[in-house]
Scaffold this active site. Sequence first.
Site, PDB file in Angstrom:
ATOM      1  N   LYS A 220     -46.069 -15.345 -14.381  1.00 54.86           N
ATOM      2  CA  LYS A 220     -46.315 -13.997 -13.832  1.00 54.86           C
ATOM      3  C   LYS A 220     -46.384 -14.022 -12.306  1.00 54.86           C
ATOM      4  CE  LYS A 220     -49.993 -13.902 -16.436  1.00 54.86           C
ATOM      5  NZ  LYS A 220     -49.768 -15.037 -17.367  1.00 54.86           N
TER       6      LYS A 220
ATOM      7  N   ASP B 153     -49.619 -18.114 -18.717  1.00 60.11           N
ATOM      8  CA  ASP B 153     -48.850 -19.087 -17.924  1.00 60.11           C
ATOM      9  C   ASP B 153     -47.343 -18.923 -18.082  1.00 60.11           C
ATOM     10  OD1 ASP B 153     -51.286 -20.183 -17.128  1.00 60.11           O
ATOM     11  OD2 ASP B 153     -51.340 -21.520 -18.861  1.00 60.11           O
TER      12      ASP B 153
ATOM     13  N   ARG C  46     -50.991 -28.467 -21.537  1.00 62.10           N
ATOM     14  CA  ARG C  46     -50.736 -27.290 -22.373  1.00 62.10           C
ATOM     15  C   ARG C  46     -50.053 -27.732 -23.662  1.00 62.10           C
ATOM     16  NH1 ARG C  46     -48.165 -24.242 -17.257  1.00 62.10           N
ATOM     17  NH2 ARG C  46     -50.077 -23.551 -16.251  1.00 62.10           N
TER      18      ARG C  46
ATOM     19  N   GLY D 298     -54.483 -18.567 -13.369  1.00 57.10           N
ATOM     20  CA  GLY D 298     -53.945 -19.436 -12.327  1.00 57.10           C
ATOM     21  C   GLY D 298     -52.490 -19.040 -12.190  1.00 57.10           C
ATOM     22  N   HIS D 299     -52.160 -18.331 -11.126  1.00 55.60           N
ATOM     23  CA  HIS D 299     -50.799 -17.823 -10.936  1.00 55.60           C
ATOM     24  C   HIS D 299     -50.140 -18.618  -9.805  1.00 55.60           C
ATOM     25  CE1 HIS D 299     -52.150 -13.731 -12.792  1.00 55.60           C
ATOM     26  NE2 HIS D 299     -52.171 -14.731 -13.643  1.00 55.60           N
TER      27      HIS D 299
ATOM     28  N   GLN E 195     -53.370 -13.614 -17.951  1.00 53.16           N
ATOM     29  CA  GLN E 195     -53.316 -14.130 -19.330  1.00 53.16           C
ATOM     30  C   GLN E 195     -52.042 -13.635 -20.026  1.00 53.16           C
ATOM     31  OE1 GLN E 195     -56.731 -12.751 -18.330  1.00 53.16           O
ATOM     32  NE2 GLN E 195     -56.709 -14.763 -17.420  1.00 53.16           N
TER      33      GLN E 195
HETATM   34  P1  GDP Z   1     -48.776 -17.502 -14.642  1.00 48.66           P
HETATM   35  O1  GDP Z   1     -50.210 -17.798 -14.965  1.00 48.66           O
HETATM   36  O2  GDP Z   1     -48.121 -16.635 -15.657  1.00 48.66           O
HETATM   37  O3  GDP Z   1     -48.585 -16.997 -13.238  1.00 48.66           O
HETATM   38  O4  GDP Z   1     -48.018 -18.908 -14.728  1.00 48.66           O
HETATM   39  P2  GDP Z   1     -48.538 -20.318 -14.147  1.00 48.66           P
HETATM   40  O5  GDP Z   1     -48.358 -20.303 -12.682  1.00 48.66           O
HETATM   41  O6  GDP Z   1     -49.877 -20.661 -14.661  1.00 48.66           O
HETATM   42  O7  GDP Z   1     -47.551 -21.309 -14.882  1.00 48.66           O
HETATM   43  C1  GDP Z   1     -46.201 -21.270 -14.688  1.00 48.66           C
HETATM   44  C2  GDP Z   1     -45.769 -22.636 -14.127  1.00 48.66           C
HETATM   45  O8  GDP Z   1     -44.368 -22.752 -14.216  1.00 48.66           O
HETATM   46  C3  GDP Z   1     -46.082 -22.810 -12.646  1.00 48.66           C
HETATM   47  O9  GDP Z   1     -46.315 -24.161 -12.396  1.00 48.66           O
HETATM   48  C4  GDP Z   1     -44.812 -22.329 -11.962  1.00 48.66           C
HETATM   49  O10 GDP Z   1     -44.620 -22.904 -10.679  1.00 48.66           O
HETATM   50  C5  GDP Z   1     -43.782 -22.826 -12.920  1.00 48.66           C
HETATM   51  N1  GDP Z   1     -42.568 -22.006 -13.032  1.00 48.66           N
HETATM   52  C6  GDP Z   1     -42.421 -20.666 -12.949  1.00 48.66           C
HETATM   53  N2  GDP Z   1     -41.153 -20.315 -13.228  1.00 48.66           N
HETATM   54  C7  GDP Z   1     -40.502 -21.457 -13.502  1.00 48.66           C
HETATM   55  C8  GDP Z   1     -39.163 -21.751 -13.895  1.00 48.66           C
HETATM   56  O11 GDP Z   1     -38.315 -20.890 -14.081  1.00 48.66           O
HETATM   57  N3  GDP Z   1     -38.853 -23.076 -14.113  1.00 48.66           N
HETATM   58  C9  GDP Z   1     -39.771 -24.077 -13.961  1.00 48.66           C
HETATM   59  N4  GDP Z   1     -39.393 -25.312 -14.198  1.00 48.66           N
HETATM   60  N5  GDP Z   1     -41.034 -23.823 -13.583  1.00 48.66           N
HETATM   61  C10 GDP Z   1     -41.390 -22.536 -13.375  1.00 48.66           C
HETATM   62  P1  IMO Z   2     -52.947 -16.922 -16.668  1.00 48.97           P
HETATM   63  O1  IMO Z   2     -53.210 -15.587 -16.016  1.00 48.97           O
HETATM   64  C1  IMO Z   2     -53.456 -19.501 -20.137  1.00 48.97           C
HETATM   65  C2  IMO Z   2     -57.207 -19.097 -22.334  1.00 48.97           C
HETATM   66  C3  IMO Z   2     -58.153 -20.274 -22.310  1.00 48.97           C
HETATM   67  C4  IMO Z   2     -58.825 -20.116 -23.664  1.00 48.97           C
HETATM   68  C5  IMO Z   2     -58.931 -18.598 -23.808  1.00 48.97           C
HETATM   69  C6  IMO Z   2     -60.280 -18.032 -23.403  1.00 48.97           C
HETATM   70  O2  IMO Z   2     -52.836 -18.041 -15.697  1.00 48.97           O
HETATM   71  O3  IMO Z   2     -51.792 -16.816 -17.602  1.00 48.97           O
HETATM   72  P2  IMO Z   2     -61.464 -17.628 -21.072  1.00 48.97           P
HETATM   73  O4  IMO Z   2     -61.823 -18.574 -19.965  1.00 48.97           O
HETATM   74  O5  IMO Z   2     -60.560 -16.521 -20.640  1.00 48.97           O
HETATM   75  O6  IMO Z   2     -62.664 -17.107 -21.805  1.00 48.97           O
HETATM   76  O7  IMO Z   2     -60.663 -18.525 -22.138  1.00 48.97           O
HETATM   77  O8  IMO Z   2     -57.928 -18.050 -22.977  1.00 48.97           O
HETATM   78  N1  IMO Z   2     -56.798 -18.593 -21.007  1.00 48.97           N
HETATM   79  C7  IMO Z   2     -55.605 -18.799 -20.475  1.00 48.97           C
HETATM   80  N2  IMO Z   2     -54.550 -19.507 -20.926  1.00 48.97           N
HETATM   81  N3  IMO Z   2     -53.360 -18.801 -18.994  1.00 48.97           N
HETATM   82  C8  IMO Z   2     -54.386 -18.056 -18.546  1.00 48.97           C
HETATM   83  O9  IMO Z   2     -54.290 -17.233 -17.487  1.00 48.97           O
HETATM   84  C9  IMO Z   2     -55.592 -18.064 -19.269  1.00 48.97           C
HETATM   85  N4  IMO Z   2     -56.797 -17.480 -19.114  1.00 48.97           N
HETATM   86  C10 IMO Z   2     -57.525 -17.803 -20.185  1.00 48.97           C
HETATM   87  O10 IMO Z   2     -57.455 -21.494 -22.191  1.00 48.97           O
HETATM   88  O11 IMO Z   2     -57.961 -20.572 -24.668  1.00 48.97           O
HETATM   89 MG    MG Z   3     -51.443 -19.439 -15.251  1.00 44.92          MG
END
Ligand code: GDP
Ligand code: IMO
Ligand code: MG
Length: 424
Positions: A16, A13, A303, A40-41, A222
Site C-alpha cells: 500500500k 503488507d 511472513r 508498516g508501509h 492492514q
Molecule cells: P504495506 O504494509 O501494504 O505498505 O506493505 P509493506 O511495505 O509492509 O510490504 C511490502 C514489501 O514489499 C515492502 O518491503 C516493499 O518495499 C516491497 N514491495 C512493494 N512492491 C513490490 C514489488 O512490486 N516487488 C517487490 N519485490 N517488492 C515490492
Molecule cells: P500493514 O498496514 C500485516 C496483523 C498482526 C496480527 C493481527 C493483529 O503494514 O499492512 P494487531 O497488532 O493489529 O492487533 O495484530 O494483525 N497485522 C498486520 N499484518 N500488515 C499489517 O499492517 C498488520 N497490522 C496488523 O500480525 O496477526
Molecule cells: Mg506493511
Amino acid sequence: MKVDVLLGLQWGDEGKGKIVDVLTPGYEIVARFQGGPNAGHTLEFEGKKYVLRSVPSGIFQGNNLNIIGNGVVLDPALFKEEIESLEVSGHDLTKRLLVSKKAHLILPTHRLLDACYEATKGDSKIGTTGKGIGPAYTDKISRNGLRAGDIFHNFEEKYNAAKTGHLRILRQYGYDTSPLADIEKEWFAGVAKIKEFTFIDSEYYINNAIKRGLKILAEGAQGTMLDIDFGSYPFVTSSNTISAGACIGLGMAPRLVGEVYGIFKAYCTRVGSGPFPTELQDETGNKLREFGFEFGSVTGRPRRCGWIDLVALRYAIMINGATQLIMMKSDVLDTFDTIRACVGYEINGRKITGFPFEVNGSIKPVYVDMKGWQTDMTKMRKEKEFPAEFNRYISFLEKELETPVKIVSLGPDRAQTIIRQLNS
Ligand code: GDP
Ligand code: IMO
Ligand code: MG
C-alpha cells in the site's frame, strides 16, 4: 469531487505504501483512515527506503497535505520516533501533516494490556504486533478512550483515570507492570512532540476540501482479511480496514467514495496466527519468502507465504466494492516455472466457492496451474514488453475477479510501476 480509497485485499503488507506514494501526485490530500503503528508501509525511491507507521504515505511527493484521520489510533511515543527519523532525512512535516482531534491515543498501559492478553491466550494467541492496538480500540468502543484533542483538555486527570483502570486489570492478571515508568517517559515526550502539529476537526476539513474540488486519497492500513467484521476473526486487527472504514475513519458520506483501489500481491502472505488456506510450508513457500523478502516491516517476523487465493480475493473485492485492482510483487514469481492460483475450496470433498465462516485445517484449496513467464521483468518500463505468459496470468485474474488490473508493480522502487493502458 469524490474521495478515492486505497486498501489491501489480503492479510496486509500488499504494498500500500509504495502505491500511495506512486499515486500521490494525482492528489492534493492523502488521509489515513484506520489502524495505527501496527502498520508498516515501505517506500523506496532514489536509492532510499522509508517505513511509515502512522504517517500517511503521501508525504514524499509534492507539497500535498496529509491527514491522520479520526479512525486512526496514535501512539505519541512511536509518532515522535517516526517524525524524528523523517526530520533526520530532511522531511519536516509540521506544516504538512494534520492530526484529527478525534483520533484515539494508544496509552502506555495499552501496550502492556496487549502483551498481557496475548500471554493469557497461550497457543491461541493472535500474534499481534504488540503495539496496543486491540486495547486502544477496545477503550474507544467502551467509551473509555482518550482522544488526541484531549491533550489540551484536563489531560492529566483523564490520563490518570484511564491508567488506574488499566493497572487494575493488569494486576488481576498478575502482569508485570515494572516497564511502565520507562514507557511513560517516552510517551509523554511524544505528547510534547505531537503538540507541534495542527489538530483539526478532520471531518469538516475533509468535507470542505471535497466541496472545494480538492482531490483526496484515503489510505488504508492492514488488509481486508484482517478487518474486525469481515476478516478471519478472531485473528484480525481491531478496526474496519475495508472501504466503508474510510467513511467512518474520515467522516465522509458513502456517496462521496469514488474509485476503490484494491491492492494484492501476485501470491499471498500473512503475519501472525490464523487461517491461511493456501499457505505453503515447503520449499516453494520458502522461495516466496526469500525472493519476496517477506519479513514484517514492523516486527521483523517471517511472513507466512502461499499461492494467490482467489476465493479470499473475490470476497474482499465484493466487501470493498473495489473498482480497480493493483497487482504487486509479480517479480517475485519471475523465475517460477509453474504458478498456481486457488480458485475454490473443498471441505470434506465438497466444493465451496465463498469464504467460509470457520476456516480450519480441513479446507483443501482447488488450484489452477499456469505456466510461469520465467523472465526478469524488474527493468521493464512499458506494458508492451510484458511476456505473453504474464499477460495471460493478468487476463486470467481479471476474468476470475471480474475487475480490471490497472497497475502492476515489478519491484519495490517507485519507478518499477506500470500503469496499464491496454485492455487485456
Ligand atoms: P504495506 O504494509 O501494504 O505498505 O506493505 P509493506 O511495505 O509492509 O510490504 C511490502 C514489501 O514489499 C515492502 O518491503 C516493499 O518495499 C516491497 N514491495 C512493494 N512492491 C513490490 C514489488 O512490486 N516487488 C517487490 N519485490 N517488492 C515490492
Ligand atoms: P500493514 O498496514 C500485516 C496483523 C498482526 C496480527 C493481527 C493483529 O503494514 O499492512 P494487531 O497488532 O493489529 O492487533 O495484530 O494483525 N497485522 C498486520 N499484518 N500488515 C499489517 O499492517 C498488520 N497490522 C496488523 O500480525 O496477526
Ligand atoms: Mg506493511
